[in-house]
Each structure stands twice: as structure tokens, then as C-alpha cells.
Design a protein around this motif. Structure first.
Motif, mmCIF file in Angstrom:
data_model
loop_
_atom_site.group_PDB
_atom_site.id
_atom_site.type_symbol
_atom_site.label_atom_id
_atom_site.label_comp_id
_atom_site.label_asym_id
_atom_site.label_seq_id
_atom_site.Cartn_x
_atom_site.Cartn_y
_atom_site.Cartn_z
ATOM 1 N N ASP A 267 -1.253 1.758 2.637
ATOM 2 C CA ASP A 267 -0.608 2.028 3.923
ATOM 3 C C ASP A 267 0.532 3.037 3.815
ATOM 4 O O ASP A 267 1.353 3.137 4.712
ATOM 5 N N ARG A 268 0.574 3.795 2.696
ATOM 6 C CA ARG A 268 1.574 4.856 2.549
ATOM 7 C C ARG A 268 0.856 6.196 2.526
ATOM 8 O O ARG A 268 0.029 6.447 1.627
ATOM 9 N N PRO A 269 1.126 7.072 3.482
ATOM 10 C CA PRO A 269 0.434 8.372 3.518
ATOM 11 C C PRO A 269 0.601 9.188 2.239
ATOM 12 O O PRO A 269 -0.340 9.873 1.809
ATOM 13 N N GLN B 128 -2.808 -6.698 -10.676
ATOM 14 C CA GLN B 128 -1.479 -6.609 -10.055
ATOM 15 C C GLN B 128 -1.612 -6.226 -8.590
ATOM 16 O O GLN B 128 -0.847 -6.694 -7.739
ATOM 17 N N CYS B 129 -2.590 -5.382 -8.294
ATOM 18 C CA CYS B 129 -2.797 -4.913 -6.923
ATOM 19 C C CYS B 129 -3.995 -5.595 -6.257
ATOM 20 O O CYS B 129 -3.946 -5.921 -5.075
ATOM 21 N N SER B 130 -5.067 -5.824 -7.009
ATOM 22 C CA SER B 130 -6.297 -6.329 -6.388
ATOM 23 C C SER B 130 -6.199 -7.791 -5.976
ATOM 24 O O SER B 130 -7.011 -8.266 -5.177
ATOM 25 N N LEU B 131 -5.218 -8.542 -6.500
ATOM 26 C CA LEU B 131 -5.046 -9.928 -6.077
ATOM 27 C C LEU B 131 -4.369 -10.046 -4.719
ATOM 28 O O LEU B 131 -4.311 -11.138 -4.146
ATOM 29 N N SER C 80 8.972 -5.211 -0.607
ATOM 30 C CA SER C 80 7.680 -5.197 -1.289
ATOM 31 C C SER C 80 7.400 -6.531 -1.970
ATOM 32 O O SER C 80 6.267 -7.029 -1.945
ATOM 33 N N ALA C 81 8.429 -7.109 -2.589
ATOM 34 C CA ALA C 81 8.250 -8.408 -3.240
ATOM 35 C C ALA C 81 7.827 -9.470 -2.234
ATOM 36 O O ALA C 81 6.948 -10.302 -2.510
ATOM 37 N N MET D 113 5.171 0.502 -5.628
ATOM 38 C CA MET D 113 3.918 1.223 -5.865
ATOM 39 C C MET D 113 2.734 0.256 -5.855
ATOM 40 O O MET D 113 1.673 0.561 -5.287
ATOM 41 N N ALA D 114 2.901 -0.905 -6.480
ATOM 42 C CA ALA D 114 1.828 -1.895 -6.485
ATOM 43 C C ALA D 114 1.477 -2.332 -5.070
ATOM 44 O O ALA D 114 0.293 -2.479 -4.716
ATOM 45 N N ASP D 115 2.492 -2.540 -4.255
ATOM 46 C CA ASP D 115 2.289 -2.907 -2.853
ATOM 47 C C ASP D 115 1.499 -1.816 -2.137
ATOM 48 O O ASP D 115 0.536 -2.088 -1.400
ATOM 49 N N ALA D 116 1.874 -0.563 -2.366
ATOM 50 C CA ALA D 116 1.190 0.557 -1.711
ATOM 51 C C ALA D 116 -0.245 0.694 -2.198
ATOM 52 O O ALA D 116 -1.156 0.980 -1.412
ATOM 53 N N MET D 117 -0.489 0.467 -3.499
ATOM 54 C CA MET D 117 -1.838 0.587 -4.037
ATOM 55 C C MET D 117 -2.751 -0.521 -3.530
ATOM 56 O O MET D 117 -3.962 -0.335 -3.402
ATOM 57 N N GLY D 118 -2.183 -1.672 -3.250
ATOM 58 C CA GLY D 118 -2.988 -2.755 -2.712
ATOM 59 C C GLY D 118 -3.269 -2.591 -1.233
ATOM 60 O O GLY D 118 -4.387 -2.851 -0.763
#
Length: 409
Positions: A217-219, A292-295, A121-122, A209-214
Motif C-alpha cells: 500500500d506504499r506507492p 516476516q511479511c507473508s504471515l 507499523s508495529a 518496510m515489512a508492513d509495506a511489503m505485506g
């Protein structure tokens, strides 16, 4: 931000949404908590404790009901009256949209998987422009991103060096029979407890979680967002003087997705009655981590949701920030940085954790960055320009906290 009287300050949307001296009699709160392993029952228990403290500080008679569960969400009722005042009673229904199941799922994986998934994720966040944006707009948040991954890298490096000592010292390879177990034992019984003091692996899950929210792509995450939308629709059937959407930390990205997608599906979601009159709606983001996610470059849906909320004439957006909280984007213009420079910007209100707490307690927690970050939703020991209980249960409209002072209460 220009200082105005708390009775006359206006929102950037229009005069109809301006804070007024009107007192709230009935309120519906939709709360999206941060990334913590707490379910609705634990959040309810935390609110009860925090409210008891704030009630003493603000001279409130406050009763918090038991947690009730529906098929879609959970809520509890609050009754509040200001002692020695003739303002009557305020009734609030507090809905909780926790994501404890997702937190536990991310934290419950085997250790090697947690570490590998965290670094994956990082890497995605770095390659999708997140880290560069963090360092550009809030360098302390950039360090917050780097910290757990650098710490784990150092610990893994030390473990590897200890395990490989015989080879490094030119000893017989039979010595690996003691060096490898020693390295693993130190990792398990010394390094892991040390990292736990800084919630390091929990932060690995936070960045997953931040990666998924941006990226969406996680069902499991997408299904949970859809479930939250159903819960919000249920809550909006309640009649109230004020509808208050509050979010803390990662919960701000969650709330933005949910409210923004609800507006995309139904632009009249915040209108009611035969005349479709406007509800009084405030969206209050506390130590928000929307950026954190929208960028992240793929986070187009989240950025669209930011613009949709900012442009909604029914919603007043208040972003509460704190200088000593490193886990948010201090003084950043969230709406503009999400690509909506021409939209009404969120109103900023600045608080000081030091002024909300007794000096001895603040001295104990000021170096714990996660504890400072939680203070937005905890009780106050001293009167200041913000209190979560007062906002969510007290008689004042939430928009008043854009320029609230203790003297005005």
C-alpha cells in the motif's frame, strides 16, 4: 533432510533439475540484499572484500570487475578459476537489486516521525496476525520483533519520569525548568547512543518496510518492485548455463514478489530459445524473512508469489538456514506456511556460522545478532558446507549446495 551424495541429490521439483557434477561456465546472478543502507556500489565493495577472503579459503583465482550501471540496474563481472584444477574458468555476471533509496527514505525522517511511524507499523503487524505467527513458528523472531519497540518504550518512559520528577516528588513546578531539559538531554546524549548500539531505530524502519511489503500500500515501494522487474527482464536476456537468484533477509520477500509477479505476467519467463527450453534456475534464500511479511493477513499477493515459485518446474528453491541466526524462521516450511501445503517445498540446508570463521573472530561477533545474520553473504575464513562467493562465482551449480561438503569440492 535426508543426506545424499552432492553428485546425486535431487530437488523436490523433478529429476531434470537435479544437482549434477556439471560445472558452470557462465552464470547470471540476480541478488536481492537485505535491509541495509548500502547502495549497489557499497554492496559491490563488500563483495570484493568477502570474495578476497573466500578465495584464500577455497584456493581460487578470482577477479572481480568494476561496477557497471544500466538504466534499470547495476552489475559487475567475476572471473573464477580453481587453482591446481583443470576445470577451466567460470564467468559470472552479478546483478544487484538494492533498496538503499527506500532505506534512506525511511531512516531520513525526523526522529518523532520515525518513532510514530514505527509504532504504527508495529500495531498493524500485531493486528494483522504477524506477531502471533512469529511467536508460533519462530519464537526468537517474535522476540526480535518486540525488542526495538519495548526498548524505545522503556527509554521514552525513563525520559518522561526524569522530566516529571518535580511533580512526582511534590516539588514546586518551577523545578520543571531543570527537569525537562535534563530529561531531553539524557534522551539525546545518553539514551539515543545506547539504542544506536542495537540499531533500534533502523529496526523501526525495517518493520515499516515489512508492513509495506505485506500490504503493498506504499506507492514508492510498489514502483520500486516494478523497477526491479524491469531489471530482471534485462538480466534474463543474458545467455548463461545457470541463472541464480539469491536473496538475503528482507531481500527474500522482495525477490519473491519480483520473481512471482514476473511468472504471473509471463509463465515462460524462465524459458529461452526457439524451442523454449528450460533454463537452469536456482532460487536461494539466505536467512530468508519471507514469513516476516507473508504471515500478515493482507499479504495475499506475496503468498501467491510463494506458491507460483514453488510450483514452477524451472526453479529449484534452496532455503539456507542457521541455528544461531535469530532473525529468520529456523526449520520452518516457508511454502506450507504461506498456504501451499500441497506444493513442492523449498529444500532446506543448514549451516553453522561458527564453522565458517576463525574462533577468535566468531567469539567477537557471536553476541551481535545483526552481524551473525550478515554472515550468509560475507567471506569464509574456514571451509564449511556453505560459502556465498563459492556459490555465486565458483564452478559448482547452486543446487549442489543443498548437500555440499568441503570434501566434495
Amino acid at each position: 533432510m535426508t543426506t545424499q551424495s552432492p553428485l546425486t541429490a535431487q530437488t523436490p521439483h523433478d529429476a531434470d533439475n537435479s544437482p549434477t557434477a556439471e560445472r558452470v561456465r557462465k552464470r547470471v546472478v540476480l541478488h536481492f540484499p537485505g535491509f541495509e543502507p548500502l547502495d549497489a556500489g557499497m554492496h559491490h565493495a563488500r563483495y570484493v572484500r568477502a570474495a578476497a577472503q573466500s578465495a584464500k579459503t577455497w584456493n581460487l583465482d578470482l577477479q572481480t570487475g568494476e561496477l557497471q550501471r544500466t538504466a534499470k540496474t547495476a552489475y559487475f563481472d567475476i572471473t573464477c578459476r580453481v587453482r591446481d584444477a583443470g576445470d577451466g574458468v567460470t564467468q559470472s555476471r552479478f546483478y544487484i537489486f538494492d533498496h538503499c533509496a527506500l532505506v534512506n527514505s525511511l531512516n531520513g525522517k525526523p526522529l518523532p516521525r520515525r518513532i510514530l511511524d514505527g509504532y504504527r507499523s508495529a500495531l498493524r503487524i500485531v493486528t494483522q496476525g504477524g506477531m502471533a505467527g512469529y511467536l508460533r513458528h519462530a519464537w526468537r523472531f517474535g522476540l526480535f520483533f518486540l525488542f526495538p519497540f519495548l526498548l524505545v518504550a522503556v527509554v521514552l518512559g525513563l525520559t518522561a519520569v526524569i522530566a516529571a520528577l518535580p511533580a512526582l516528588l511534590g516539588l514546586n513546578m518551577l523545578h520543571l525548568l531543570w527537569s525537562i531539559p535534563l530529561g531531553l538531554a539524557l534522551f539525546r546524549y545518553a539514551f539515543l547512543p545506547f539504542m544506536a548500539r542495537f540499531h533500534t531505530l533502523h529496526l523501526f524502519a525495517d518493520w515499516e518496510m515489512a508492513d509495506a511489503m505485506g500490504n503493498l500500500d506504499r506507492p514508492d515501494v510498489n514502483a520500486w518492485l516494478a523497477s526491479c522487474m524491469e531489471g530482471v527482464r534485462e538480466a534474463l536476456t543474458e545467455d548463461a548455463d545457470e541463472y541464480l537468484i539469491t536473496s538475503h533477509s528482507m531481500g527474500s520477500a522482495v525477490a519473491t514478489h519480483v520473481i512471482g509477479m514476473l511468472l504471473a505476467e509471463s509463465p515462460d519467463a524462465f524459458r529461452r530459445g526457439p524451442a523454449r527450453s528450460e533454463r537452469k534456475v536456482s532460487f536461494v534464500t539466505l536467512g530468508g524473512a519471507i514469513l516476516q511479511c507473508s504471515l500478515l493477513r493482507p499479504a495475499t499477493t506475496l503468498r501467491e508469489c510463494v506458491g507460483r515459485i514453488a510450483r514452477s518446474p524451472q526453479i529449484f528453491w534452496l532455503e539456507v538456514q542457521c541455528l544461531t541466526d535469530s532473525i529468520h524462521f529456523y526449520k520452518s516450511r516457508i511454502v506450507a506456511l504461506a498456504g501451499h501445503e500441497d506444493a513442492p517445498q523449498a529444500t532446506l540446508a543448514f549451516i553453522r556460522v561458527k564453522r565458517m570463521m576463525a574462533p577468535e573472530r566468531y567469539n567477537r561477533i557471536k553476541r551481535d545478532f545483526l552481524r551473525v545474520h550478515r554472515q550468509y553473504v560475507l567471506g569464509s575464513e574456514a571451509k564449511s558446507n556453505f560459502d556465498f562467493t563459492l556459490m555465486t562465482a565458483g564452478p559448482l551449480p547452486a543446487a549442489r549446495f543443498a548437500s555440499f561438503t568441503p570434501e566434495s569440492f
